[in-house]
Design an enzyme around this catalytic site. Structure first.
Site, short mmCIF file in Angstrom:
data_model
loop_
_atom_site.label_atom_id
_atom_site.label_comp_id
_atom_site.label_asym_id
_atom_site.label_seq_id
_atom_site.Cartn_x
_atom_site.Cartn_y
_atom_site.Cartn_z
N GLY A 70 6.20 -9.55 9.27
CA GLY A 70 5.97 -10.77 10.03
C GLY A 70 6.40 -10.58 11.48
O GLY A 70 5.73 -11.04 12.41
N SER A 198 3.87 -13.19 6.47
CA SER A 198 4.59 -12.03 5.97
C SER A 198 4.58 -11.99 4.44
O SER A 198 4.65 -13.02 3.78
CB SER A 198 6.03 -12.10 6.49
OG SER A 198 6.83 -11.10 5.89
N THR A 238 -1.77 4.91 9.10
CA THR A 238 -2.44 4.89 7.80
C THR A 238 -2.06 3.62 7.04
O THR A 238 -0.88 3.26 6.97
CB THR A 238 -2.05 6.14 6.98
OG1 THR A 238 -2.45 7.28 7.74
CG2 THR A 238 -2.74 6.16 5.62
N CYS A 324 18.71 -13.82 9.00
CA CYS A 324 18.61 -12.66 9.89
C CYS A 324 19.69 -12.71 10.95
O CYS A 324 20.00 -11.72 11.57
CB CYS A 324 17.24 -12.59 10.53
SG CYS A 324 16.14 -13.89 10.02
C1 LIG Z 1 11.00 -14.13 7.99
C2 LIG Z 1 10.36 -14.67 9.21
C3 LIG Z 1 9.78 -13.82 10.16
C4 LIG Z 1 9.88 -12.32 10.08
O1 LIG Z 1 9.14 -11.76 9.05
P1 LIG Z 1 9.56 -10.29 8.54
O2 LIG Z 1 8.45 -9.92 7.61
O3 LIG Z 1 10.88 -10.45 7.86
O4 LIG Z 1 9.63 -9.42 9.73
C5 LIG Z 1 9.16 -14.39 11.26
N1 LIG Z 1 9.09 -15.72 11.40
C6 LIG Z 1 9.63 -16.57 10.50
C7 LIG Z 1 9.51 -18.04 10.73
C8 LIG Z 1 10.28 -16.07 9.39
O5 LIG Z 1 10.83 -16.92 8.52
#
Ligand SMILES: *Cc1c(COP(=O)(O)O)cnc(C)c1O
Length: 385
Positions: A70, A198, A238, A324
């Site tokens: 994501g 994501s 890839t 995070c």
């Molecule tokens: C988790 C999250 C992301 C990041 O996605 P990842 O796949 O963990 O890098 C970005 N935006 C929001 C709102 C999220 O909750």
């Protein structure tokens, strides 16, 4: 057994997703860019996966770019459009409650000659569309506002912004990582040009992301990873075939079971909040309780340290701030933005529910939280009943 109420941090991989991926680690390992018979067969599967993912958000298959997360999807959308349009203007609009994948991308762009307006949100956790209109300028090239917030779940008026995008000439991107699978997400209805989501928030593995990009913009966006021209040159490298198959299966499940998931998860969330508010004194819910996704409940327990409560109620997996950044000393920027009392912010916890939770877990968790909160308050010299 732990009770997992942290589905906005990540979800368990659905058994059906896991099963769908297995052959692609084993006999179906060929590179989809290879022109031999095995490679061509894998290419076909990747393109079928793209069709399923596209349909889930009402996009066209050629508008789907697979990438590594994501975070990468957000970075590609934001930097890719900003660099492509820098001669037309350098002004960007976003909100002050975005995920770090978005806000740190803007911080980077600010160091590279772009100017960013951070829209405030109201007490309910939603931006004011009038503030947005006032922030618009002739040199506004890009707008990024998240569809659903990861800490309080509030849903932003993306459709209204999308309607303005038609009149004014800005590109609209939305981070829908917390929205897909929790509400109907339709790129046409929203009027967005780019949308990110994501895998690991929708019961697929960590390490796969999707960028939807309006087909008209495919020749414009600047790639941030250069190489072998996979994904139409927009994201080289890839293809991660097993994970692409996995996220497509996760999307297929959403297509078939979204209503069922929403009904199940809302029932769980509603029972949780109803009991917490009724049985524990001095608590409240953060953010608008109507305009939010079905799976998030952000609760303030007044006169309690959230970390202490999490130690006492260690059977329950939940988050303070966002996962995070829970290592950060800084208090949640989202709760600050909705003007939660600074002391109360330290007593706030995000519970996020998912497909595999049960009402039984809610009842057990509330009992534990109730007893733990009472114990902590009894020990506190500051708390008076
Ligand atoms: C988790 C999250 C992301 C990041 O996605 P990842 O796949 O963990 O890098 C970005 N935006 C929001 C709102 C999220 O909750």
């Amino acid at each position: 057994m732990a009770i997992y109420f942290d589905n906005s941090a990540t979800t368990k991989v659905d058994e059906r997703v896991f099963e769908s991926m297995i052959p692609y680690f084993k006999e179906r390992f060929a590179n989809p860019s290879s022109i031999h018979i095995e490679g061509r067969a894998i290419r076909e599967e990747v393109e079928k996966a793209r069709e399923i993912v596209a349909k889930t958000i009402s996009a066209l298959p050629e508008e789907i770019i697979f990438c590594g997360s994501g975070t990468e999807s957000d970075n590609l959308a934001i930097k890719g459009i900003a660099f492509a349009l820098k001669e037309r203007g350098r002004h960007i609009i976003t909100s002050n409650i975005e995920h770090k994948a978005v806000s740190e991308s803007f911080k980077y762009l600010e160091g590279n000659g772009f100017e960013v307006t951070y829209l405030p949100v109201k007490k309910d956790g939603i931006i004011d569309i009038e503030d947005f209109k006032n922030a618009l300028r002739d040199d506004t090239i890009l707008v990024t506002v998240m569809l659903a917030n990861n800490e309080i779940g509030t849903i932003q008026p993306i459709k209204e912004i999308g309607q303005l995008a038609r009149k004014h000439r800005f590109i609209l991107h939305t981070d829908a990582v917390q929205a897909v699978g929790k509400m109907n997400v339709d790129v046409c209805e929203l009027g967005v040009h780019l949308l990110s989501f994501s895998g690991h928030k929708i019961y697929a593995p960590k390490g796969i992301g999707v960028l939807y990009i309006d087909k008209e913009l495919k020749n414009l966006i600047q790639p941030i990873i250069h190489g072998g021209h996979q994904e139409d040159g927009i994201r080289s490298g890839t293809e991660n075939v097993p994970y692409i198959i996995g996220i497509a299966e996760a999307c297929r499940i959403i297509q078939n079971e979204l209503d069922k998931d929403i009904k199940h998860i809302s029932a769980i969330r509603d029972r949780f909040e109803e009991r917490i508010l009724r049985e524990i004194p001095d608590v409240y819910v953060n953010g608008d309780r109507e305009k939010r996704v079905c799976n998030i409940s952000n609760i303030t327990f007044r006169h309690i340290e959230a970390e202490a409560l999490m130690v006492y109620a260690s059977e329950i997996c939940c988050s303070t701030g966002s996962a995070c950044s829970s290592g950060d000393i800084d208090a949640s920027h989202v709760l600050k933005a909705i003007k939660v009392d600074p002391v109360d912010i330290h007593g706030s916890i995000r519970f996020s529910f998912g497909r595999f939770n049960t009402i039984q877990e809610v009842d057990t968790a509330v009992d534990i939280l109730k007893a733990s909160a009472q114990k902590l308050r009894e020990m506190s010299p500051l708390y008076k009943k």
